[in-house]
Design an enzyme around this catalytic site. Structure first.
Site, PDB file in Angstrom:
ATOM      1  N   ASP A   1       8.792   6.797  -7.750  1.00  0.00           N
ATOM      2  CA  ASP A   1       9.888   6.491  -6.818  1.00  0.00           C
ATOM      3  C   ASP A   1      10.031   4.874  -7.091  1.00  0.00           C
ATOM      4  O   ASP A   1      10.953   4.419  -6.385  1.00  0.00           O
ATOM      5  CB  ASP A   1       9.007   6.518  -5.386  1.00  0.00           C
ATOM      6  CG  ASP A   1      10.093   6.171  -4.032  1.00  0.00           C
ATOM      7  OD1 ASP A   1      10.913   6.574  -4.122  1.00  0.00           O
ATOM      8  OD2 ASP A   1       9.710   5.197  -3.556  1.00  0.00           O
TER       9      ASP A   1
ATOM     10  N   LYS B   1      -4.064   1.419   2.919  1.00  0.00           N
ATOM     11  CA  LYS B   1      -3.386   2.360   4.012  1.00  0.00           C
ATOM     12  C   LYS B   1      -2.998   3.693   3.488  1.00  0.00           C
ATOM     13  O   LYS B   1      -3.215   4.691   4.094  1.00  0.00           O
ATOM     14  CB  LYS B   1      -2.397   1.485   4.831  1.00  0.00           C
ATOM     15  CG  LYS B   1      -3.187   0.351   5.729  1.00  0.00           C
ATOM     16  CD  LYS B   1      -2.323  -0.492   6.342  1.00  0.00           C
ATOM     17  CE  LYS B   1      -1.613  -1.451   5.379  1.00  0.00           C
ATOM     18  NZ  LYS B   1      -2.479  -2.458   4.825  1.00  0.00           N
ATOM     19  N   ILE B   2      -2.031   3.296   2.438  1.00  0.00           N
ATOM     20  CA  ILE B   2      -1.263   4.603   1.887  1.00  0.00           C
ATOM     21  C   ILE B   2      -2.337   5.409   1.115  1.00  0.00           C
ATOM     22  O   ILE B   2      -2.286   6.759   1.358  1.00  0.00           O
ATOM     23  CB  ILE B   2      -0.099   4.060   0.866  1.00  0.00           C
ATOM     24  CG1 ILE B   2       0.738   3.179   2.084  1.00  0.00           C
ATOM     25  CG2 ILE B   2       0.682   4.999   0.294  1.00  0.00           C
ATOM     26  CD1 ILE B   2       1.988   2.627   1.455  1.00  0.00           C
TER      27      ILE B   2
ATOM     28  N   PHE C   1       9.722   4.954   1.673  1.00  0.00           N
ATOM     29  CA  PHE C   1       9.650   4.429   3.059  1.00  0.00           C
ATOM     30  C   PHE C   1      10.524   5.136   4.010  1.00  0.00           C
ATOM     31  O   PHE C   1      10.289   4.733   5.372  1.00  0.00           O
ATOM     32  CB  PHE C   1       9.992   2.904   3.038  1.00  0.00           C
ATOM     33  CG  PHE C   1      11.116   2.731   2.731  1.00  0.00           C
ATOM     34  CD1 PHE C   1      11.879   2.673   1.686  1.00  0.00           C
ATOM     35  CD2 PHE C   1      12.036   1.974   3.632  1.00  0.00           C
ATOM     36  CE1 PHE C   1      13.130   2.483   1.493  1.00  0.00           C
ATOM     37  CE2 PHE C   1      13.050   1.965   3.982  1.00  0.00           C
ATOM     38  CZ  PHE C   1      13.819   1.969   2.577  1.00  0.00           C
TER      39      PHE C   1
ATOM     40  N   GLU D   1      13.974  -1.656 -11.665  1.00  0.00           N
ATOM     41  CA  GLU D   1      14.888  -0.976 -10.515  1.00  0.00           C
ATOM     42  C   GLU D   1      15.834  -1.963  -9.930  1.00  0.00           C
ATOM     43  O   GLU D   1      16.934  -1.424  -9.326  1.00  0.00           O
ATOM     44  CB  GLU D   1      14.058  -0.242  -9.472  1.00  0.00           C
ATOM     45  CG  GLU D   1      13.316  -1.338  -8.705  1.00  0.00           C
ATOM     46  CD  GLU D   1      12.396  -0.728  -7.713  1.00  0.00           C
ATOM     47  OE1 GLU D   1      11.788   0.309  -7.816  1.00  0.00           O
ATOM     48  OE2 GLU D   1      12.426  -0.880  -6.418  1.00  0.00           O
TER      49      GLU D   1
ATOM     50  N   THR E   1       4.488   5.512  -6.366  1.00  0.00           N
ATOM     51  CA  THR E   1       5.338   5.220  -5.327  1.00  0.00           C
ATOM     52  C   THR E   1       4.960   3.788  -4.567  1.00  0.00           C
ATOM     53  O   THR E   1       5.346   3.220  -3.728  1.00  0.00           O
ATOM     54  CB  THR E   1       5.066   5.940  -4.198  1.00  0.00           C
ATOM     55  OG1 THR E   1       3.547   5.952  -3.907  1.00  0.00           O
ATOM     56  CG2 THR E   1       5.469   7.753  -4.176  1.00  0.00           C
TER      57      THR E   1
ATOM     58  N   ARG F   1       4.800   0.062  -7.024  1.00  0.00           N
ATOM     59  CA  ARG F   1       5.846  -0.710  -7.625  1.00  0.00           C
ATOM     60  C   ARG F   1       5.833  -0.648  -9.248  1.00  0.00           C
ATOM     61  O   ARG F   1       5.057  -0.173  -9.772  1.00  0.00           O
ATOM     62  CB  ARG F   1       5.270  -2.358  -7.671  1.00  0.00           C
ATOM     63  CG  ARG F   1       5.261  -2.858  -5.994  1.00  0.00           C
ATOM     64  CD  ARG F   1       6.786  -2.885  -5.609  1.00  0.00           C
ATOM     65  NE  ARG F   1       6.956  -3.415  -4.264  1.00  0.00           N
ATOM     66  CZ  ARG F   1       6.965  -2.947  -3.230  1.00  0.00           C
ATOM     67  NH1 ARG F   1       7.063  -1.688  -3.243  1.00  0.00           N
ATOM     68  NH2 ARG F   1       7.004  -3.611  -1.989  1.00  0.00           N
TER      69      ARG F   1
ATOM     70  N   HIS G   1      13.379   4.589  -4.892  1.00  0.00           N
ATOM     71  CA  HIS G   1      12.529   3.598  -3.897  1.00  0.00           C
ATOM     72  C   HIS G   1      12.572   4.066  -2.299  1.00  0.00           C
ATOM     73  O   HIS G   1      13.147   3.308  -1.361  1.00  0.00           O
ATOM     74  CB  HIS G   1      12.711   2.257  -4.152  1.00  0.00           C
ATOM     75  CG  HIS G   1      11.669   1.286  -3.483  1.00  0.00           C
ATOM     76  ND1 HIS G   1      11.204   0.195  -4.308  1.00  0.00           N
ATOM     77  CD2 HIS G   1      10.778   1.369  -2.459  1.00  0.00           C
ATOM     78  CE1 HIS G   1      10.192  -0.251  -3.743  1.00  0.00           C
ATOM     79  NE2 HIS G   1      10.021   0.359  -2.588  1.00  0.00           N
TER      80      HIS G   1
HETATM   81  P1  NAI Z   1      -2.975  -1.761   1.215  1.00  0.00           P
HETATM   82  O1  NAI Z   1      -2.970  -3.287   1.233  1.00  0.00           O
HETATM   83  O2  NAI Z   1      -3.346  -1.265   2.520  1.00  0.00           O
HETATM   84  O3  NAI Z   1      -3.776  -1.107   0.084  1.00  0.00           O
HETATM   85  C1  NAI Z   1      -3.801  -1.627  -1.284  1.00  0.00           C
HETATM   86  C2  NAI Z   1      -5.246  -1.321  -1.777  1.00  0.00           C
HETATM   87  O4  NAI Z   1      -4.792  -1.672  -3.328  1.00  0.00           O
HETATM   88  C3  NAI Z   1      -6.171  -2.012  -1.281  1.00  0.00           C
HETATM   89  O5  NAI Z   1      -7.231  -1.268  -0.969  1.00  0.00           O
HETATM   90  C4  NAI Z   1      -6.682  -3.037  -2.200  1.00  0.00           C
HETATM   91  O6  NAI Z   1      -8.047  -3.422  -2.335  1.00  0.00           O
HETATM   92  C5  NAI Z   1      -6.342  -2.300  -3.579  1.00  0.00           C
HETATM   93  N1  NAI Z   1      -6.105  -3.068  -4.821  1.00  0.00           N
HETATM   94  C6  NAI Z   1      -5.928  -4.520  -4.771  1.00  0.00           C
HETATM   95  N2  NAI Z   1      -5.995  -4.830  -5.926  1.00  0.00           N
HETATM   96  C7  NAI Z   1      -6.318  -3.782  -6.711  1.00  0.00           C
HETATM   97  C8  NAI Z   1      -6.611  -3.570  -8.271  1.00  0.00           C
HETATM   98  N3  NAI Z   1      -6.378  -4.661  -9.083  1.00  0.00           N
HETATM   99  N4  NAI Z   1      -7.079  -2.507  -8.624  1.00  0.00           N
HETATM  100  C9  NAI Z   1      -7.082  -1.483  -7.724  1.00  0.00           C
HETATM  101  N5  NAI Z   1      -6.914  -1.572  -6.539  1.00  0.00           N
HETATM  102  C10 NAI Z   1      -6.463  -2.661  -5.972  1.00  0.00           C
HETATM  103  O7  NAI Z   1      -1.235  -1.483   1.044  1.00  0.00           O
HETATM  104  P2  NAI Z   1      -0.758  -0.091   1.260  1.00  0.00           P
HETATM  105  O8  NAI Z   1      -0.113  -0.261   2.533  1.00  0.00           O
HETATM  106  O9  NAI Z   1      -1.583   1.158   1.216  1.00  0.00           O
HETATM  107  O10 NAI Z   1       0.489  -0.259   0.147  1.00  0.00           O
HETATM  108  C11 NAI Z   1       0.166   0.066  -1.223  1.00  0.00           C
HETATM  109  C12 NAI Z   1       1.468  -0.457  -2.166  1.00  0.00           C
HETATM  110  O11 NAI Z   1       2.531   0.591  -1.784  1.00  0.00           O
HETATM  111  C13 NAI Z   1       2.145  -1.690  -1.541  1.00  0.00           C
HETATM  112  O12 NAI Z   1       1.383  -2.703  -2.343  1.00  0.00           O
HETATM  113  C14 NAI Z   1       3.600  -1.393  -2.062  1.00  0.00           C
HETATM  114  O13 NAI Z   1       3.865  -2.026  -3.232  1.00  0.00           O
HETATM  115  C15 NAI Z   1       3.869  -0.018  -1.843  1.00  0.00           C
HETATM  116  N6  NAI Z   1       4.745   0.316  -0.928  1.00  0.00           N
HETATM  117  C16 NAI Z   1       5.952   1.331  -1.557  1.00  0.00           C
HETATM  118  C17 NAI Z   1       6.687   1.636  -0.585  1.00  0.00           C
HETATM  119  C18 NAI Z   1       7.915   2.638  -1.149  1.00  0.00           C
HETATM  120  O14 NAI Z   1       8.947   2.797  -0.533  1.00  0.00           O
HETATM  121  N7  NAI Z   1       7.707   2.974  -2.480  1.00  0.00           N
HETATM  122  C19 NAI Z   1       6.671   1.548   0.732  1.00  0.00           C
HETATM  123  C20 NAI Z   1       5.458   0.782   1.229  1.00  0.00           C
HETATM  124  C21 NAI Z   1       4.544   0.123   0.273  1.00  0.00           C
END
Ligand code: NAI
Length: 326
Positions: free
Chosen positions: A254, A153-154, A294, A259, A228, A230, A291
């Site tokens: 971020d 999504k992101i 979000f 952290e 942004t 982990r 962080h």
């Molecule tokens: P999502 O689940 O929609 O997308 C994650 C993508 O990573 C998926 O397409 C998945 O297939 C891919 N993926 C999984 N394992 C992988 C690997 N080994 N190598 C490459 N790609 C791989 O998640 P979304 O919503 O896009 O969030 C992504 C990350 O952003 C979250 O896991 C979270 O850690 C982080 N996040 C950080 C925030 C912040 O405030 N800094 C807020 C929200 C999320």
């Protein structure tokens, strides 16, 4: 439903109290994080509400179960801080899989622009009536290659933003989907060709220290790294070495592996014990935010509404139990 709300900040209280108005849910807010020694605070509650730096390991799960807690409601998307295997069958774990991918993707671009156009430095200079441009030269994003790791999504919103800047987009995902206006490539090619690399994959065993000495070696000189997602996706010492050797041109962070001891707290006036973090922050080409990607009004509202719904909808807990593992 009585919920012990850990690591509560003023903005959380506001959004959660608003979302809970008129509903059968009562929050007990605690400023402390959840871990072994604070789990007891949840006694008498049906559930706990936790964030990214709370600890939900086997010991905490056992303690919560003993005192009658039935649900762990994460008010975030990532759940690497929860021992989900251990939790299975003992306690329900729900999360907010999506609340605003725009918030995080826009923050990633904000950090990139700040870093390469030095607007953070310009702000400080001009407040001191220093109108010199020496040391402020940036580079155009237009025509540059960005490598996006994780096209969920992101990552996809970030790709669209980069396309708007006229960038060429390469992507790597373990589970690739449709590629609309960008190219999926093996990770090695992404590392060697990208001027900017942005991490949008979850933290898993596969992605732990994805950016390490070996992968830094393969990158283009002057690469800008954005994280942004982990902190533990990056080996911070390898990043620091890459910055010191001038291989890495800039880092926008971020998140940081360690952290949880620092982020979300005002530690001005304290001596920060983490030398790697202190050294990174001291670098002119490293931008750290704590962080906060979000943190938009829209995201806070969606997080609070979805979490309240997740908790109150007891009948559907089992189906909601984490959803797809991302
Ligand atoms: P999502 O689940 O929609 O997308 C994650 C993508 O990573 C998926 O397409 C998945 O297939 C891919 N993926 C999984 N394992 C992988 C690997 N080994 N190598 C490459 N790609 C791989 O998640 P979304 O919503 O896009 O969030 C992504 C990350 O952003 C979250 O896991 C979270 O850690 C982080 N996040 C950080 C925030 C912040 O405030 N800094 C807020 C929200 C999320």
């Amino acid at each position: 439903m009585k919920i012990a709300f850990f690591d509560a900040k003023s903005y959380d209280r506001e959004s959660f109290l608003r979302a809970a108005e008129g509903k059968n849910i009562e929050f007990k807010f605690f400023e402390t994080k959840l871990w072994e020694e604070t789990a007891e605070l949840a006694r008498g509650c049906d559930g706990v509400c936790v964030f990214v730096n709370d600890t939900v390991n086997a010991a905490v799960i056992d303690r919560l179960c003993e005192i009658g807690v039935r649900i762990v409601a994460l008010r975030c998307a990532g759940f690497n801080n929860v021992d989900v295997r251990y939790a299975a069958g003992k306690i329900v774990v729900v999360r907010v899989p999506a609340y605003s991918p725009y918030a995080v993707a826009e923050h990633a671009m904000a950090m990139l622009l700040t870093s390469i156009r030095r607007t953070h430095k310009a702000y400080i200079r001009t407040r001191d009536f220093n109108f010199s441009l020496v040391g402020m030269t940036g580079f155009d994003l237009h025509g540059k290659t960005v490598g996006v790791i994780g096209t969920g999504k992101i990552g996809r919103v970030f790709i669209d933003i980069c396309k708007g800047f006229g960038m060429r987009v390469l992507a790597y995902d373990k589970f690739p989907g449709e590629s609309d206006g960008f190219e999926y490539v093996p990770i090695e090619r992404l590392l060697t060709e990208s001027h900017v690399i942005s991490l949008h994959c979850p933290l898993t065993e596969d992605t732990y220290h994805l950016i390490c000495a070996d992968t830094v070696k393969k990158m283009r000189k002057g690469v800008v790294i954005i994280n942004t997602s982990r902190g533990a996706l990056i080996d911070a010492d390898a990043l620091l070495d890459g910055i010191k050797s001038r291989k890495i041109g800039a880092a926008c962070l971020d998140v940081y592996e360690e952290e949880s001891d620092f982020f979300f707290e005002d530690l001005s006036g304290h001596i920060v014990e983490d030398d790697t973090l202190a050294r990174l922050i001291s670098m002119p080409n490293v931008l750290v935010t704590s962080h906060q990607a979000f943190l938009t009004e829209e995201a806070l509202r969606n997080i609070a509404e979805t979490t309240v719904e997740n908790i109150l909808d007891e009948g559907t807990w089992q189906e909601k139990d984490l959803g797809s593992n991302s």
